[in-house]
Motif scaffolding. Structure first.
Motif, PDB file in Angstrom:
ATOM      1  N   SER A 291       0.849  -1.184   0.000  1.00  0.00           N
ATOM      2  CA  SER A 291       0.000   0.000   0.000  1.00  0.00           C
ATOM      3  C   SER A 291       0.888   1.239   0.000  1.00  0.00           C
ATOM      4  O   SER A 291       2.077   1.177   0.310  1.00  0.00           O
ATOM      5  CB  SER A 291      -0.888   0.013   1.246  1.00  0.00           C
ATOM      6  N   ALA A 292       0.337   2.371  -0.335  1.00  0.00           N
ATOM      7  CA  ALA A 292       1.123   3.605  -0.399  1.00  0.00           C
ATOM      8  C   ALA A 292       1.772   3.915   0.950  1.00  0.00           C
ATOM      9  O   ALA A 292       2.943   4.265   1.027  1.00  0.00           O
ATOM     10  CB  ALA A 292       0.237   4.763  -0.845  1.00  0.00           C
ATOM     11  N   ASP A 293       1.005   3.758   2.041  1.00  0.00           N
ATOM     12  CA  ASP A 293       1.554   4.051   3.354  1.00  0.00           C
ATOM     13  C   ASP A 293       2.669   3.077   3.720  1.00  0.00           C
ATOM     14  O   ASP A 293       3.714   3.460   4.240  1.00  0.00           O
ATOM     15  CB  ASP A 293       0.453   3.988   4.421  1.00  0.00           C
ATOM     16  N   ALA A 294       2.410   1.794   3.450  1.00  0.00           N
ATOM     17  CA  ALA A 294       3.404   0.781   3.798  1.00  0.00           C
ATOM     18  C   ALA A 294       4.665   0.966   2.970  1.00  0.00           C
ATOM     19  O   ALA A 294       5.775   0.819   3.463  1.00  0.00           O
ATOM     20  CB  ALA A 294       2.826  -0.615   3.581  1.00  0.00           C
ATOM     21  N   LYS A 295       4.469   1.311   1.695  1.00  0.00           N
ATOM     22  CA  LYS A 295       5.621   1.499   0.823  1.00  0.00           C
ATOM     23  C   LYS A 295       6.486   2.652   1.306  1.00  0.00           C
ATOM     24  O   LYS A 295       7.703   2.551   1.373  1.00  0.00           O
ATOM     25  CB  LYS A 295       5.153   1.750  -0.609  1.00  0.00           C
ATOM     26  N   GLU A 296       5.854   3.718   1.678  1.00  0.00           N
ATOM     27  CA  GLU A 296       6.596   4.884   2.169  1.00  0.00           C
ATOM     28  C   GLU A 296       7.377   4.530   3.425  1.00  0.00           C
ATOM     29  O   GLU A 296       8.537   4.885   3.570  1.00  0.00           O
ATOM     30  CB  GLU A 296       5.634   6.030   2.438  1.00  0.00           C
ATOM     31  N   LEU A 297       6.732   3.787   4.330  1.00  0.00           N
ATOM     32  CA  LEU A 297       7.377   3.396   5.576  1.00  0.00           C
ATOM     33  C   LEU A 297       8.545   2.462   5.298  1.00  0.00           C
ATOM     34  O   LEU A 297       9.631   2.636   5.830  1.00  0.00           O
ATOM     35  CB  LEU A 297       6.355   2.708   6.496  1.00  0.00           C
ATOM     36  N   ASP A 298       8.329   1.475   4.437  1.00  0.00           N
ATOM     37  CA  ASP A 298       9.375   0.505   4.135  1.00  0.00           C
ATOM     38  C   ASP A 298      10.579   1.162   3.487  1.00  0.00           C
ATOM     39  O   ASP A 298      11.718   0.856   3.825  1.00  0.00           O
ATOM     40  CB  ASP A 298       8.839  -0.587   3.216  1.00  0.00           C
ATOM     41  N   LEU A 299      10.346   2.048   2.545  1.00  0.00           N
ATOM     42  CA  LEU A 299      11.446   2.691   1.870  1.00  0.00           C
ATOM     43  C   LEU A 299      12.223   3.599   2.816  1.00  0.00           C
ATOM     44  O   LEU A 299      13.444   3.691   2.738  1.00  0.00           O
ATOM     45  CB  LEU A 299      10.943   3.476   0.659  1.00  0.00           C
ATOM     46  N   ALA A 300      11.526   4.257   3.711  1.00  0.00           N
ATOM     47  CA  ALA A 300      12.207   5.103   4.686  1.00  0.00           C
ATOM     48  C   ALA A 300      13.125   4.264   5.571  1.00  0.00           C
ATOM     49  O   ALA A 300      14.271   4.633   5.844  1.00  0.00           O
ATOM     50  CB  ALA A 300      11.180   5.856   5.531  1.00  0.00           C
ATOM     51  N   THR A 301      12.612   3.118   6.018  1.00  0.00           N
ATOM     52  CA  THR A 301      13.410   2.215   6.846  1.00  0.00           C
ATOM     53  C   THR A 301      14.586   1.670   6.051  1.00  0.00           C
ATOM     54  O   THR A 301      15.721   1.622   6.528  1.00  0.00           O
ATOM     55  CB  THR A 301      12.546   1.045   7.345  1.00  0.00           C
ATOM     56  N   LEU A 302      14.305   1.265   4.835  1.00  0.00           N
ATOM     57  CA  LEU A 302      15.329   0.686   3.984  1.00  0.00           C
ATOM     58  C   LEU A 302      16.450   1.676   3.708  1.00  0.00           C
ATOM     59  O   LEU A 302      17.636   1.351   3.818  1.00  0.00           O
ATOM     60  CB  LEU A 302      14.699   0.221   2.677  1.00  0.00           C
ATOM     61  N   LEU A 303      16.090   2.888   3.360  1.00  0.00           N
ATOM     62  CA  LEU A 303      17.106   3.890   3.051  1.00  0.00           C
ATOM     63  C   LEU A 303      17.890   4.283   4.293  1.00  0.00           C
ATOM     64  O   LEU A 303      19.077   4.611   4.210  1.00  0.00           O
ATOM     65  CB  LEU A 303      16.447   5.111   2.414  1.00  0.00           C
ATOM     66  N   ALA A 304      17.236   4.222   5.467  1.00  0.00           N
ATOM     67  CA  ALA A 304      17.951   4.504   6.716  1.00  0.00           C
ATOM     68  C   ALA A 304      19.000   3.428   6.972  1.00  0.00           C
ATOM     69  O   ALA A 304      20.111   3.716   7.431  1.00  0.00           O
ATOM     70  CB  ALA A 304      16.969   4.575   7.881  1.00  0.00           C
ATOM     71  N   ASP A 305      18.661   2.171   6.676  1.00  0.00           N
ATOM     72  CA  ASP A 305      19.620   1.075   6.847  1.00  0.00           C
ATOM     73  C   ASP A 305      20.821   1.248   5.929  1.00  0.00           C
ATOM     74  O   ASP A 305      21.969   1.121   6.338  1.00  0.00           O
ATOM     75  CB  ASP A 305      18.956  -0.274   6.559  1.00  0.00           C
ATOM     76  N   THR A 306      20.558   1.529   4.658  1.00  0.00           N
ATOM     77  CA  THR A 306      21.655   1.636   3.708  1.00  0.00           C
ATOM     78  C   THR A 306      22.562   2.818   4.027  1.00  0.00           C
ATOM     79  O   THR A 306      23.760   2.794   3.728  1.00  0.00           O
ATOM     80  CB  THR A 306      21.136   1.761   2.269  1.00  0.00           C
ATOM     81  N   ALA A 307      22.001   3.844   4.667  1.00  0.00           N
ATOM     82  CA  ALA A 307      22.808   5.007   5.037  1.00  0.00           C
ATOM     83  C   ALA A 307      23.861   4.654   6.073  1.00  0.00           C
ATOM     84  O   ALA A 307      24.850   5.374   6.235  1.00  0.00           O
ATOM     85  CB  ALA A 307      21.910   6.123   5.564  1.00  0.00           C
ATOM     86  N   ASN A 308      23.665   3.530   6.780  1.00  0.00           N
ATOM     87  CA  ASN A 308      24.628   3.088   7.788  1.00  0.00           C
ATOM     88  C   ASN A 308      25.787   2.299   7.192  1.00  0.00           C
ATOM     89  O   ASN A 308      26.669   1.842   7.918  1.00  0.00           O
ATOM     90  CB  ASN A 308      23.921   2.242   8.847  1.00  0.00           C
ATOM     91  N   ILE A 309      25.769   2.119   5.871  1.00  0.00           N
ATOM     92  CA  ILE A 309      26.863   1.434   5.188  1.00  0.00           C
ATOM     93  C   ILE A 309      27.516   2.453   4.250  1.00  0.00           C
ATOM     94  O   ILE A 309      26.987   2.740   3.176  1.00  0.00           O
ATOM     95  CB  ILE A 309      26.362   0.224   4.386  1.00  0.00           C
ATOM     96  N   PRO A 310      28.624   3.061   4.657  1.00  0.00           N
ATOM     97  CA  PRO A 310      29.255   4.090   3.819  1.00  0.00           C
ATOM     98  C   PRO A 310      29.578   3.559   2.425  1.00  0.00           C
ATOM     99  O   PRO A 310      30.133   2.465   2.283  1.00  0.00           O
ATOM    100  CB  PRO A 310      30.536   4.432   4.592  1.00  0.00           C
ATOM    101  N   GLY A 311      29.203   4.324   1.420  1.00  0.00           N
ATOM    102  CA  GLY A 311      29.501   3.932   0.057  1.00  0.00           C
ATOM    103  C   GLY A 311      28.430   3.107  -0.618  1.00  0.00           C
ATOM    104  O   GLY A 311      28.552   2.781  -1.797  1.00  0.00           O
ATOM    105  N   LEU A 312      27.367   2.775   0.111  1.00  0.00           N
ATOM    106  CA  LEU A 312      26.273   2.002  -0.476  1.00  0.00           C
ATOM    107  C   LEU A 312      25.142   2.934  -0.895  1.00  0.00           C
ATOM    108  O   LEU A 312      24.673   3.753  -0.104  1.00  0.00           O
ATOM    109  CB  LEU A 312      25.744   0.978   0.535  1.00  0.00           C
ATOM    110  N   THR A 313      24.731   2.818  -2.139  1.00  0.00           N
ATOM    111  CA  THR A 313      23.596   3.586  -2.655  1.00  0.00           C
ATOM    112  C   THR A 313      22.501   2.619  -3.070  1.00  0.00           C
ATOM    113  O   THR A 313      22.776   1.624  -3.747  1.00  0.00           O
ATOM    114  CB  THR A 313      24.008   4.441  -3.867  1.00  0.00           C
ATOM    115  N   TYR A 314      21.270   2.912  -2.676  1.00  0.00           N
ATOM    116  CA  TYR A 314      20.121   2.076  -3.024  1.00  0.00           C
ATOM    117  C   TYR A 314      19.125   2.931  -3.801  1.00  0.00           C
ATOM    118  O   TYR A 314      18.739   4.008  -3.361  1.00  0.00           O
ATOM    119  CB  TYR A 314      19.478   1.547  -1.746  1.00  0.00           C
ATOM    120  N   ILE A 315      18.739   2.467  -4.981  1.00  0.00           N
ATOM    121  CA  ILE A 315      17.764   3.198  -5.791  1.00  0.00           C
ATOM    122  C   ILE A 315      16.602   2.263  -6.110  1.00  0.00           C
ATOM    123  O   ILE A 315      16.749   1.334  -6.905  1.00  0.00           O
ATOM    124  CB  ILE A 315      18.383   3.727  -7.102  1.00  0.00           C
ATOM    125  N   PRO A 316      15.439   2.472  -5.479  1.00  0.00           N
ATOM    126  CA  PRO A 316      14.280   1.620  -5.775  1.00  0.00           C
ATOM    127  C   PRO A 316      13.664   1.988  -7.121  1.00  0.00           C
ATOM    128  O   PRO A 316      13.824   3.113  -7.603  1.00  0.00           O
ATOM    129  CB  PRO A 316      13.324   1.937  -4.625  1.00  0.00           C
TER     130      PRO A 316
END
Length: 219
Positions: free
Chosen positions: A15-40
């Motif tokens: 759903s739109a809400d779930a997608k927004e939440l998941d992507l926010a969480t996902l991008l927060a995780d990837t930000a903890n790995i220097p040099g990793l870029t994630y593009i959905p």
């Protein structure tokens, strides 16, 4: 999350809400790995379907537990080596188009000239590893097609682990520390849990783009 079936392939829709939440969480995780870029959603559904159709018309190698295809250069898994004798010729058009796009969008400093296509059936994975350092350049780009899975990143020095949910049509870009200081791997299992949610694996195909580095002795 709702799982639906379309044209014989299982797909996951949020759903739109779930997608927004998941992507926010996902991008927060990837930000903890220097040099990793994630593009959905790097490519659209039509492009993904066309790529899979083209790839499935090619010959798969079964030299590993999973099926693979090599383009540009063949990679020797046992010796962890690439040399000029392994050159397979220019990338096919579909791969070259993506390689050019990565370069033009500034995602890589050099146009990739080697691609490995991996097929993962439910229950298959790949051991934790760092892509061969003397074989390939600073940028590794991987495009996910088909199913969803969790890739786990492990920092070599501290053993810190961070899971990253690889959604269909997304790309991950490994550079710098993510390329050289973190291992990445996929556990051999049929389901993944990510922040309390369970994802049942379907067939997944990954396209990994790299720039070959040839030793000075070959130049």
């Amino acid at each position: 999350m709702v799982k639906v079936s379309a044209t014989g392939r299982e797909k996951y829709m949020l759903s739109a809400d779930a997608k927004e939440l998941d992507l926010a969480t996902l991008l927060a995780d990837t930000a903890n790995i220097p040099g990793l870029t994630y593009i959905p959603e790097y490519i659209n559904p039509s492009q993904a379907e066309q790529l899979l159709l083209i790839i499935d018309q090619q010959i798969w190698s079964s030299q590993l537990k999973r099926s693979v295809q090599h383009y540009g250069y063949k990679y020797d898994y046992k010796k962890r080596l690439v040399d000029p004798s392994m050159n397979l010729g220019a990338l096919p058009n579909w791969a070259q188009d993506l390689a050019q796009r990565f370069y033009l969008e500034g995602l890589t400093e050099k146009i990739p000239d080697q691609v490995i296509v991996n097929e993962y059936q439910p229950g298959q994975g790949i051991a934790n590893h760092i892509d061969c350092v003397p074989c390939f350049g600073n940028t590794i780009i991987s495009l996910s097609l088909g199913g969803t899975c969790v890739m786990e990143f492990t920092r070599v020095k501290t053993k810190e682990k961070i899971p990253v949910l690889l959604l269909p049509r997304s790309i991950i870009i490994l550079q710098g520390a993510a390329r050289y200081e973190w291992q990445h791997g996929i556990a051999a299992r049929k389901t993944d849990k990510y922040y309390g949610r369970e994802f049942v694996r379907d067939r997944r195909v990954s396209l990994t783009f790299r720039k070959v580095l040839l030793s000075e002795k070959y130049k």
